[in-house]
Design a protein around this motif. Structure first.
Motif, PDB file in Angstrom:
ATOM      1  N   PHE A   1       0.836  -1.205   0.000  1.00 49.50           N
ATOM      2  CA  PHE A   1       0.000   0.000   0.000  1.00 49.50           C
ATOM      3  C   PHE A   1       0.875   1.261   0.000  1.00 49.50           C
ATOM      4  O   PHE A   1       0.723   2.140  -0.851  1.00 49.50           O
ATOM      5  CB  PHE A   1      -0.933  -0.024   1.219  1.00 49.50           C
ATOM      6  N   ILE A   2       1.807   1.298   0.937  1.00 51.11           N
ATOM      7  CA  ILE A   2       2.644   2.498   1.060  1.00 51.11           C
ATOM      8  C   ILE A   2       3.530   2.670  -0.174  1.00 51.11           C
ATOM      9  O   ILE A   2       3.689   3.778  -0.693  1.00 51.11           O
ATOM     10  CB  ILE A   2       3.487   2.432   2.369  1.00 51.11           C
ATOM     11  N   TYR A   3       4.057   1.554  -0.660  1.00 47.51           N
ATOM     12  CA  TYR A   3       4.928   1.632  -1.850  1.00 47.51           C
ATOM     13  C   TYR A   3       4.157   2.196  -3.045  1.00 47.51           C
ATOM     14  O   TYR A   3       4.684   2.991  -3.828  1.00 47.51           O
ATOM     15  CB  TYR A   3       5.478   0.240  -2.170  1.00 47.51           C
TER      16      TYR A   3
ATOM     17  N   PRO B   1      11.092   2.489  -2.503  1.00 48.32           N
ATOM     18  CA  PRO B   1      11.205   1.291  -1.651  1.00 48.32           C
ATOM     19  C   PRO B   1      11.735   1.564  -0.245  1.00 48.32           C
ATOM     20  O   PRO B   1      11.147   1.096   0.736  1.00 48.32           O
ATOM     21  CB  PRO B   1      12.157   0.367  -2.421  1.00 48.32           C
ATOM     22  N   THR B   2      12.815   2.315  -0.135  1.00 49.20           N
ATOM     23  CA  THR B   2      13.425   2.515   1.193  1.00 49.20           C
ATOM     24  C   THR B   2      12.517   3.340   2.097  1.00 49.20           C
ATOM     25  O   THR B   2      12.284   2.981   3.259  1.00 49.20           O
ATOM     26  CB  THR B   2      14.787   3.247   1.055  1.00 49.20           C
TER      27      THR B   2
ATOM     28  N   LEU C   1       8.312   3.951   6.439  1.00 52.99           N
ATOM     29  CA  LEU C   1       6.944   4.302   6.847  1.00 52.99           C
ATOM     30  C   LEU C   1       6.176   3.094   7.374  1.00 52.99           C
ATOM     31  O   LEU C   1       5.336   3.238   8.260  1.00 52.99           O
ATOM     32  CB  LEU C   1       6.177   4.943   5.686  1.00 52.99           C
ATOM     33  N   VAL C   2       6.459   1.909   6.830  1.00 50.30           N
ATOM     34  CA  VAL C   2       5.834   0.692   7.382  1.00 50.30           C
ATOM     35  C   VAL C   2       6.270   0.541   8.839  1.00 50.30           C
ATOM     36  O   VAL C   2       5.449   0.278   9.727  1.00 50.30           O
ATOM     37  CB  VAL C   2       6.249  -0.570   6.577  1.00 50.30           C
ATOM     38  N   GLN C   3       7.564   0.728   9.069  1.00 54.91           N
ATOM     39  CA  GLN C   3       8.091   0.629  10.431  1.00 54.91           C
ATOM     40  C   GLN C   3       7.409   1.653  11.345  1.00 54.91           C
ATOM     41  O   GLN C   3       6.945   1.305  12.435  1.00 54.91           O
ATOM     42  CB  GLN C   3       9.595   0.885  10.380  1.00 54.91           C
ATOM     43  N   ASP C   4       7.319   2.891  10.871  1.00 54.88           N
ATOM     44  CA  ASP C   4       6.669   3.937  11.680  1.00 54.88           C
ATOM     45  C   ASP C   4       5.211   3.585  11.953  1.00 54.88           C
ATOM     46  O   ASP C   4       4.699   3.844  13.044  1.00 54.88           O
ATOM     47  CB  ASP C   4       6.733   5.291  10.954  1.00 54.88           C
ATOM     48  N   THR C   5       4.549   3.008  10.947  1.00 63.69           N
ATOM     49  CA  THR C   5       3.135   2.648  11.125  1.00 63.69           C
ATOM     50  C   THR C   5       2.986   1.640  12.255  1.00 63.69           C
ATOM     51  O   THR C   5       2.169   1.823  13.164  1.00 63.69           O
ATOM     52  CB  THR C   5       2.561   2.039   9.821  1.00 63.69           C
TER      53      THR C   5
ATOM     54  N   PRO D   1       8.573  -6.367   0.633  1.00 64.57           N
ATOM     55  CA  PRO D   1       9.479  -5.653   1.555  1.00 64.57           C
ATOM     56  C   PRO D   1      10.757  -6.460   1.780  1.00 64.57           C
ATOM     57  O   PRO D   1      10.795  -7.663   1.544  1.00 64.57           O
ATOM     58  CB  PRO D   1       8.667  -5.567   2.843  1.00 64.57           C
ATOM     59  N   ALA D   2      11.810  -5.803   2.254  1.00 70.97           N
ATOM     60  CA  ALA D   2      13.067  -6.484   2.566  1.00 70.97           C
ATOM     61  C   ALA D   2      12.836  -7.498   3.687  1.00 70.97           C
ATOM     62  O   ALA D   2      11.993  -7.288   4.554  1.00 70.97           O
ATOM     63  CB  ALA D   2      14.100  -5.457   3.008  1.00 70.97           C
ATOM     64  N   LEU D   3      13.591  -8.581   3.615  1.00 74.60           N
ATOM     65  CA  LEU D   3      13.398  -9.670   4.579  1.00 74.60           C
ATOM     66  C   LEU D   3      13.647  -9.223   6.018  1.00 74.60           C
ATOM     67  O   LEU D   3      13.011  -9.709   6.946  1.00 74.60           O
ATOM     68  CB  LEU D   3      14.323 -10.841   4.237  1.00 74.60           C
TER      69      LEU D   3
END
Lengths: 194, 159
Positions: free
Chosen positions: A41-43, A49-50, A55-59, B67-69
Protein backbone atom coordinates in the motif's frame (compact mmCIF):
# COMPACT_ATOMS: atom_id res chain seq x y z
CA UNK A 1 -8.87 -21.41 22.05
CA UNK A 2 -6.84 -18.32 22.78
CA UNK A 3 -4.45 -20.01 25.21
CA UNK A 4 -3.23 -22.77 22.92
CA UNK A 5 -0.55 -20.95 20.94
CA UNK A 6 -3.03 -18.92 18.96
CA UNK A 7 -0.76 -17.44 16.30
CA UNK A 8 -3.06 -18.45 13.49
CA UNK A 9 -6.36 -18.70 15.34
CA UNK A 10 -6.47 -15.26 16.93
CA UNK A 11 -8.37 -12.56 15.10
CA UNK A 12 -6.80 -9.17 14.54
CA UNK A 13 -9.14 -7.79 17.17
CA UNK A 14 -7.93 -10.30 19.78
CA UNK A 15 -4.34 -9.46 18.89
CA UNK A 16 -5.07 -5.77 19.40
CA UNK A 17 -6.53 -6.42 22.85
CA UNK A 18 -3.38 -8.33 23.73
CA UNK A 19 -1.16 -5.59 22.30
CA UNK A 20 -3.02 -3.14 24.52
CA UNK A 21 -1.77 -5.26 27.45
CA UNK A 22 1.80 -5.03 26.14
CA UNK A 23 1.94 -8.49 24.54
CA UNK A 24 4.95 -8.44 22.18
CA UNK A 25 4.16 -11.88 20.74
CA UNK A 26 0.74 -10.64 19.65
CA UNK A 27 2.40 -7.62 18.11
CA UNK A 28 4.83 -9.86 16.19
CA UNK A 29 1.89 -11.88 14.88
CA UNK A 30 0.13 -8.71 13.74
CA UNK A 31 3.32 -7.61 11.97
CA UNK A 32 3.60 -11.00 10.23
CA UNK A 33 0.04 -10.72 9.05
CA UNK A 34 0.03 -7.15 7.76
CA UNK A 35 3.63 -6.37 6.85
CA UNK A 36 3.49 -7.18 3.14
CA UNK A 37 0.02 -5.74 2.38
CA UNK A 38 0.90 -2.56 4.23
CA UNK A 39 4.23 -2.27 2.46
CA UNK A 40 2.46 -2.74 -0.89
CA UNK A 41 0.00 0.00 0.00
CA UNK A 42 2.64 2.50 1.06
CA UNK A 43 4.93 1.63 -1.85
CA UNK A 44 2.12 2.26 -4.33
CA UNK A 45 1.52 5.67 -2.81
CA UNK A 46 5.18 6.75 -2.49
CA UNK A 47 6.88 4.68 -5.20
CA UNK A 48 10.05 4.63 -3.13
CA UNK A 49 11.21 1.29 -1.65
CA UNK A 50 13.43 2.52 1.19
CA UNK A 51 11.12 5.27 2.35
CA UNK A 52 8.19 2.86 2.11
CA UNK A 53 9.97 0.49 4.50
CA UNK A 54 10.60 3.35 6.91
CA UNK A 55 6.94 4.30 6.85
CA UNK A 56 5.83 0.69 7.38
CA UNK A 57 8.09 0.63 10.43
CA UNK A 58 6.67 3.94 11.68
CA UNK A 59 3.13 2.65 11.13
CA UNK A 60 3.68 -0.45 13.26
CA UNK A 61 5.48 1.49 15.97
CA UNK A 62 2.55 3.88 16.12
CA UNK A 63 0.25 0.90 16.51
CA UNK A 64 2.33 -0.19 19.49
CA UNK A 65 2.56 3.27 21.03
CA UNK A 66 -1.07 4.20 20.46
CA UNK A 67 -2.69 0.79 20.85
CA UNK A 68 -4.96 2.16 23.59
CA UNK A 69 -6.65 4.38 21.01
CA UNK A 70 -7.90 1.43 19.01
CA UNK A 71 -11.49 0.40 19.59
CA UNK A 72 -13.36 -2.37 17.80
CA UNK A 73 -16.17 -0.97 15.70
CA UNK A 74 -18.29 -2.25 12.84
CA UNK A 75 -16.59 -0.28 10.08
CA UNK A 76 -13.20 0.03 11.71
CA UNK A 77 -11.32 -3.22 11.44
CA UNK A 78 -7.68 -3.42 12.48
CA UNK A 79 -6.73 -3.47 8.80
CA UNK A 80 -8.66 -0.24 8.20
CA UNK A 81 -6.97 1.34 11.21
CA UNK A 82 -3.52 0.29 9.99
CA UNK A 83 -4.23 1.68 6.53
CA UNK A 84 -5.48 4.92 8.03
CA UNK A 85 -2.29 5.40 10.07
CA UNK A 86 -0.18 4.52 7.01
CA UNK A 87 -2.16 6.90 4.80
CA UNK A 88 -1.64 9.82 7.19
CA UNK A 89 2.07 9.05 7.42
CA UNK A 90 2.22 9.00 3.62
CA UNK A 91 0.53 12.40 3.41
CA UNK A 92 2.96 13.84 5.98
CA UNK A 93 5.88 12.33 4.09
CA UNK A 94 4.73 13.73 0.73
CA UNK A 95 4.33 17.18 2.26
CA UNK A 96 7.82 17.00 3.73
CA UNK A 97 9.34 15.66 0.53
CA UNK A 98 7.85 18.47 -1.56
CA UNK A 99 7.63 21.33 0.89
CA UNK A 100 7.77 24.00 -1.79
CA UNK A 101 5.99 22.64 -4.80
CA UNK A 102 3.35 20.70 -2.89
CA UNK A 103 -0.05 21.36 -4.42
CA UNK A 104 -3.38 20.88 -2.74
CA UNK A 105 -5.61 18.09 -3.98
CA UNK A 106 -7.83 20.61 -5.71
CA UNK A 107 -4.87 22.22 -7.45
CA UNK A 108 -3.49 18.89 -8.55
CA UNK A 109 -6.81 17.81 -9.93
CA UNK A 110 -6.93 20.95 -12.08
CA UNK A 111 -3.83 19.84 -14.00
CA UNK A 112 -4.85 18.46 -17.41
CA UNK A 113 -4.16 14.77 -17.59
CA UNK A 114 -2.15 14.96 -20.76
CA UNK A 115 0.59 17.30 -19.47
CA UNK A 116 2.43 14.72 -17.39
CA UNK A 117 2.53 11.77 -19.68
CA UNK A 118 4.20 12.66 -22.94
CA UNK A 119 7.63 11.86 -21.49
CA UNK A 120 6.56 8.33 -20.65
CA UNK A 121 5.86 7.19 -24.21
CA UNK A 122 9.02 5.13 -24.40
CA UNK A 123 9.32 1.43 -24.94
CA UNK A 124 8.81 0.39 -21.36
CA UNK A 125 7.08 -2.70 -20.16
CA UNK A 126 3.35 -2.44 -19.54
CA UNK A 127 3.50 -2.70 -15.78
CA UNK A 128 6.02 0.14 -15.54
CA UNK A 129 3.86 2.28 -17.76
CA UNK A 130 0.76 1.62 -15.69
CA UNK A 131 2.70 2.11 -12.48
CA UNK A 132 3.87 5.47 -13.72
CA UNK A 133 0.36 6.45 -14.72
CA UNK A 134 -0.81 5.49 -11.24
CA UNK A 135 1.96 7.50 -9.64
CA UNK A 136 0.97 10.56 -11.60
CA UNK A 137 -2.54 10.54 -10.18
CA UNK A 138 -3.40 12.99 -7.39
CA UNK A 139 -2.70 11.30 -4.05
CA UNK A 140 -6.31 10.89 -3.00
CA UNK A 141 -7.41 9.41 -6.33
CA UNK A 142 -4.44 7.06 -6.26
CA UNK A 143 -5.08 6.06 -2.65
CA UNK A 144 -8.76 5.38 -3.35
CA UNK A 145 -7.87 3.12 -6.27
CA UNK A 146 -5.08 1.33 -4.43
CA UNK A 147 -7.27 0.67 -1.38
CA UNK A 148 -10.17 -0.78 -3.36
CA UNK A 149 -8.24 -2.39 -6.18
CA UNK A 150 -5.03 -3.73 -4.64
CA UNK A 151 -5.71 -3.81 -0.91
CA UNK A 152 -9.17 -5.36 -1.35
CA UNK A 153 -10.78 -3.07 1.19
CA UNK A 154 -14.54 -2.64 0.95
CA UNK A 155 -15.86 0.73 -0.19
CA UNK A 156 -16.89 1.50 3.40
CA UNK A 157 -13.43 0.66 4.73
CA UNK A 158 -11.63 2.64 2.03
CA UNK A 159 -13.90 5.62 2.71
CA UNK A 160 -13.06 5.34 6.42
CA UNK A 161 -9.32 5.35 5.69
CA UNK A 162 -9.67 8.49 3.58
CA UNK A 163 -12.15 10.08 5.97
CA UNK A 164 -14.77 10.64 3.27
CA UNK A 165 -18.19 9.30 2.29
CA UNK A 166 -18.67 6.32 -0.01
CA UNK A 167 -20.08 8.64 -2.69
CA UNK A 168 -16.96 10.81 -2.51
CA UNK A 169 -14.82 7.68 -2.71
CA UNK A 170 -16.65 6.52 -5.83
CA UNK A 171 -16.17 9.93 -7.37
CA UNK A 172 -12.41 9.84 -6.62
CA UNK A 173 -12.09 6.37 -8.14
CA UNK A 174 -14.07 7.28 -11.25
CA UNK A 175 -11.89 10.35 -11.81
CA UNK A 176 -8.76 8.29 -11.19
CA UNK A 177 -9.79 5.58 -13.65
CA UNK A 178 -10.76 8.18 -16.23
CA UNK A 179 -7.35 9.84 -15.97
CA UNK A 180 -5.60 6.47 -16.15
CA UNK A 181 -7.61 5.56 -19.23
CA UNK A 182 -6.65 8.81 -20.94
CA UNK A 183 -2.98 8.36 -20.11
CA UNK A 184 -2.83 4.74 -21.12
CA UNK A 185 -4.75 5.38 -24.32
CA UNK A 186 -2.18 8.00 -25.20
CA UNK A 187 0.54 5.47 -24.38
CA UNK A 188 -1.28 3.10 -26.73
CA UNK A 189 -1.61 0.51 -24.02
CA UNK A 190 -5.36 0.18 -23.93
CA UNK A 191 -5.28 -0.89 -27.56
CA UNK A 192 -2.78 -3.65 -26.80
CA UNK A 193 -4.92 -5.62 -24.43
CA UNK A 194 -8.23 -7.00 -25.51
CA UNK B 1 -24.25 5.54 2.47
CA UNK B 2 -25.90 2.20 1.86
CA UNK B 3 -27.98 1.44 -1.17
CA UNK B 4 -30.32 -1.40 -0.31
CA UNK B 5 -32.51 -1.20 -3.43
CA UNK B 6 -32.89 -4.44 -5.33
CA UNK B 7 -33.30 -2.75 -8.69
CA UNK B 8 -30.66 -0.37 -9.99
CA UNK B 9 -30.79 2.04 -12.89
CA UNK B 10 -28.46 1.72 -15.93
CA UNK B 11 -26.84 5.03 -14.94
CA UNK B 12 -25.92 3.55 -11.58
CA UNK B 13 -24.36 0.52 -13.26
CA UNK B 14 -22.33 2.85 -15.48
CA UNK B 15 -21.15 4.60 -12.30
CA UNK B 16 -20.18 1.28 -10.75
CA UNK B 17 -18.16 0.32 -13.83
CA UNK B 18 -16.51 3.74 -13.90
CA UNK B 19 -15.59 3.62 -10.21
CA UNK B 20 -14.93 -0.01 -9.34
CA UNK B 21 -14.12 -1.51 -12.73
CA UNK B 22 -15.49 -4.58 -14.47
CA UNK B 23 -15.16 -7.18 -11.73
CA UNK B 24 -18.46 -7.55 -9.83
CA UNK B 25 -16.51 -8.72 -6.76
CA UNK B 26 -15.33 -5.15 -6.30
CA UNK B 27 -18.82 -3.65 -6.58
CA UNK B 28 -20.68 -2.77 -3.37
CA UNK B 29 -22.12 -5.96 -1.92
CA UNK B 30 -25.65 -4.60 -1.56
CA UNK B 31 -25.87 -3.65 -5.25
CA UNK B 32 -23.95 -6.54 -6.80
CA UNK B 33 -26.81 -8.91 -7.57
CA UNK B 34 -29.08 -6.28 -9.04
CA UNK B 35 -26.23 -4.88 -11.13
CA UNK B 36 -25.37 -8.30 -12.51
CA UNK B 37 -29.02 -8.93 -13.37
CA UNK B 38 -29.19 -5.65 -15.22
CA UNK B 39 -25.93 -6.37 -17.02
CA UNK B 40 -27.32 -9.59 -18.46
CA UNK B 41 -30.12 -7.71 -20.19
CA UNK B 42 -28.15 -4.94 -21.89
CA UNK B 43 -25.56 -5.23 -24.68
CA UNK B 44 -24.42 -1.57 -24.43
CA UNK B 45 -23.76 -2.08 -20.73
CA UNK B 46 -21.83 -5.28 -21.50
CA UNK B 47 -19.69 -3.25 -23.92
CA UNK B 48 -19.07 -0.75 -21.15
CA UNK B 49 -17.98 -3.60 -18.91
CA UNK B 50 -15.53 -4.78 -21.61
CA UNK B 51 -14.03 -1.29 -21.76
CA UNK B 52 -13.62 -1.29 -17.99
CA UNK B 53 -12.07 -4.74 -18.18
CA UNK B 54 -9.26 -3.46 -20.42
CA UNK B 55 -8.17 -1.01 -17.75
CA UNK B 56 -8.54 -3.67 -15.04
CA UNK B 57 -6.15 -5.94 -16.92
CA UNK B 58 -3.58 -3.18 -17.14
CA UNK B 59 -3.93 -2.52 -13.42
CA UNK B 60 -3.47 -6.23 -12.80
CA UNK B 61 -0.19 -6.07 -14.70
CA UNK B 62 1.37 -3.92 -12.00
CA UNK B 63 3.55 -6.22 -9.92
CA UNK B 64 3.23 -6.39 -6.14
CA UNK B 65 6.40 -5.19 -4.45
CA UNK B 66 7.91 -7.13 -1.56
CA UNK B 67 9.48 -5.65 1.56
CA UNK B 68 13.07 -6.48 2.57
CA UNK B 69 13.40 -9.67 4.58
CA UNK B 70 14.95 -7.92 7.56
CA UNK B 71 12.14 -5.37 7.87
CA UNK B 72 10.19 -7.51 10.33
CA UNK B 73 13.22 -7.88 12.60
CA UNK B 74 13.91 -4.16 12.33
CA UNK B 75 10.38 -3.31 13.46
CA UNK B 76 10.43 -5.71 16.39
CA UNK B 77 13.88 -4.51 17.46
CA UNK B 78 12.57 -0.95 17.68
CA UNK B 79 9.94 -1.82 20.29
CA UNK B 80 10.64 0.00 23.55
CA UNK B 81 11.92 -2.31 26.31
CA UNK B 82 9.10 -2.81 28.82
CA UNK B 83 9.91 -1.52 32.32
CA UNK B 84 10.51 -4.09 35.07
CA UNK B 85 7.26 -4.64 36.92
CA UNK B 86 6.85 -4.67 40.69
CA UNK B 87 5.17 -7.77 42.13
CA UNK B 88 1.90 -5.91 42.66
CA UNK B 89 1.90 -4.55 39.11
CA UNK B 90 2.71 -7.98 37.72
CA UNK B 91 -0.26 -9.52 39.52
CA UNK B 92 -2.51 -6.67 38.38
CA UNK B 93 -1.36 -7.13 34.77
CA UNK B 94 -1.69 -10.91 35.05
CA UNK B 95 -5.23 -10.55 36.33
CA UNK B 96 -5.95 -7.90 33.73
CA UNK B 97 -5.36 -10.46 31.00
CA UNK B 98 -7.77 -13.02 32.29
CA UNK B 99 -10.50 -12.04 29.82
CA UNK B 100 -8.47 -13.67 27.04
CA UNK B 101 -7.24 -16.67 29.02
CA UNK B 102 -9.99 -18.73 30.59
CA UNK B 103 -7.43 -20.85 32.36
CA UNK B 104 -6.38 -17.86 34.40
CA UNK B 105 -9.87 -17.45 35.73
CA UNK B 106 -10.07 -21.21 36.34
CA UNK B 107 -6.78 -21.03 38.23
CA UNK B 108 -8.18 -18.27 40.39
CA UNK B 109 -10.96 -20.62 41.51
CA UNK B 110 -9.02 -23.88 41.53
CA UNK B 111 -6.06 -22.82 43.69
CA UNK B 112 -8.14 -21.84 46.74
CA UNK B 113 -10.36 -24.85 46.16
CA UNK B 114 -7.40 -27.27 46.20
CA UNK B 115 -5.93 -25.57 49.26
CA UNK B 116 -9.28 -25.92 50.97
CA UNK B 117 -9.50 -29.62 50.14
CA UNK B 118 -5.95 -30.34 51.37
CA UNK B 119 -6.56 -28.39 54.58
CA UNK B 120 -9.90 -30.06 55.09
CA UNK B 121 -8.43 -33.53 54.65
CA UNK B 122 -5.63 -32.74 57.09
CA UNK B 123 -8.05 -31.55 59.73
CA UNK B 124 -10.28 -34.58 59.19
CA UNK B 125 -7.29 -36.95 59.62
CA UNK B 126 -6.24 -35.18 62.79
CA UNK B 127 -9.77 -35.47 64.22
CA UNK B 128 -9.88 -39.19 63.46
CA UNK B 129 -6.54 -39.68 65.21
CA UNK B 130 -7.85 -37.83 68.25
CA UNK B 131 -10.92 -40.02 68.43
CA UNK B 132 -8.80 -43.18 68.32
CA UNK B 133 -6.61 -41.95 71.19
CA UNK B 134 -9.65 -41.03 73.21
CA UNK B 135 -11.06 -44.53 72.64
CA UNK B 136 -7.79 -46.10 73.74
CA UNK B 137 -7.67 -43.92 76.84
CA UNK B 138 -11.26 -44.79 77.59
CA UNK B 139 -10.44 -48.50 77.25
CA UNK B 140 -7.45 -48.08 79.52
CA UNK B 141 -9.43 -46.36 82.24
CA UNK B 142 -12.14 -49.07 82.22
CA UNK B 143 -9.44 -51.74 82.42
CA UNK B 144 -7.81 -49.91 85.31
CA UNK B 145 -11.10 -49.67 87.12
CA UNK B 146 -11.73 -53.42 86.67
CA UNK B 147 -8.22 -54.21 87.93
CA UNK B 148 -8.74 -51.98 90.93
CA UNK B 149 -12.10 -53.53 91.71
CA UNK B 150 -10.65 -57.02 91.42
CA UNK B 151 -7.87 -56.00 93.76
CA UNK B 152 -10.36 -54.69 96.33
CA UNK B 153 -12.49 -57.84 96.12
CA UNK B 154 -9.42 -59.90 96.58
CA UNK B 155 -8.48 -57.88 99.65
CA UNK B 156 -11.91 -58.27 101.18
CA UNK B 157 -11.97 -61.97 100.56
CA UNK B 158 -8.75 -62.44 102.49
CA UNK B 159 -9.23 -63.96 105.91
Amino acid sequence: MPFLGDKFAATDETLMYKIQQGDEQAFATLVDRHLTPLYNFIYRILNHPTDSEDLVQDTFLRVWDHSQQWKSRENATVSTWLHKIAYHLCIDYLRRRHPIDYLSEEEMEQIPASTQIMDSLQELEVSREVEKALQDLPTRQKTALVLCYYQDLSNQEAATVLGITVSALESLMARGRKTLRQKLQLADLLGEVS
Amino acid sequence: MKRESRIIEPTRLIQLLASYGANPKRWPKEERKAAQQLLKTSTPLQNQQQQALKLDRLLDAVSAPKPALELRARILARLPVPPTLEAGEWIAQWLGNWQFSNWRMATLFLVPLCLGIVLGLSVAGYSQYNLEIQDELADLSVQDEVTLLAFIINLESLP
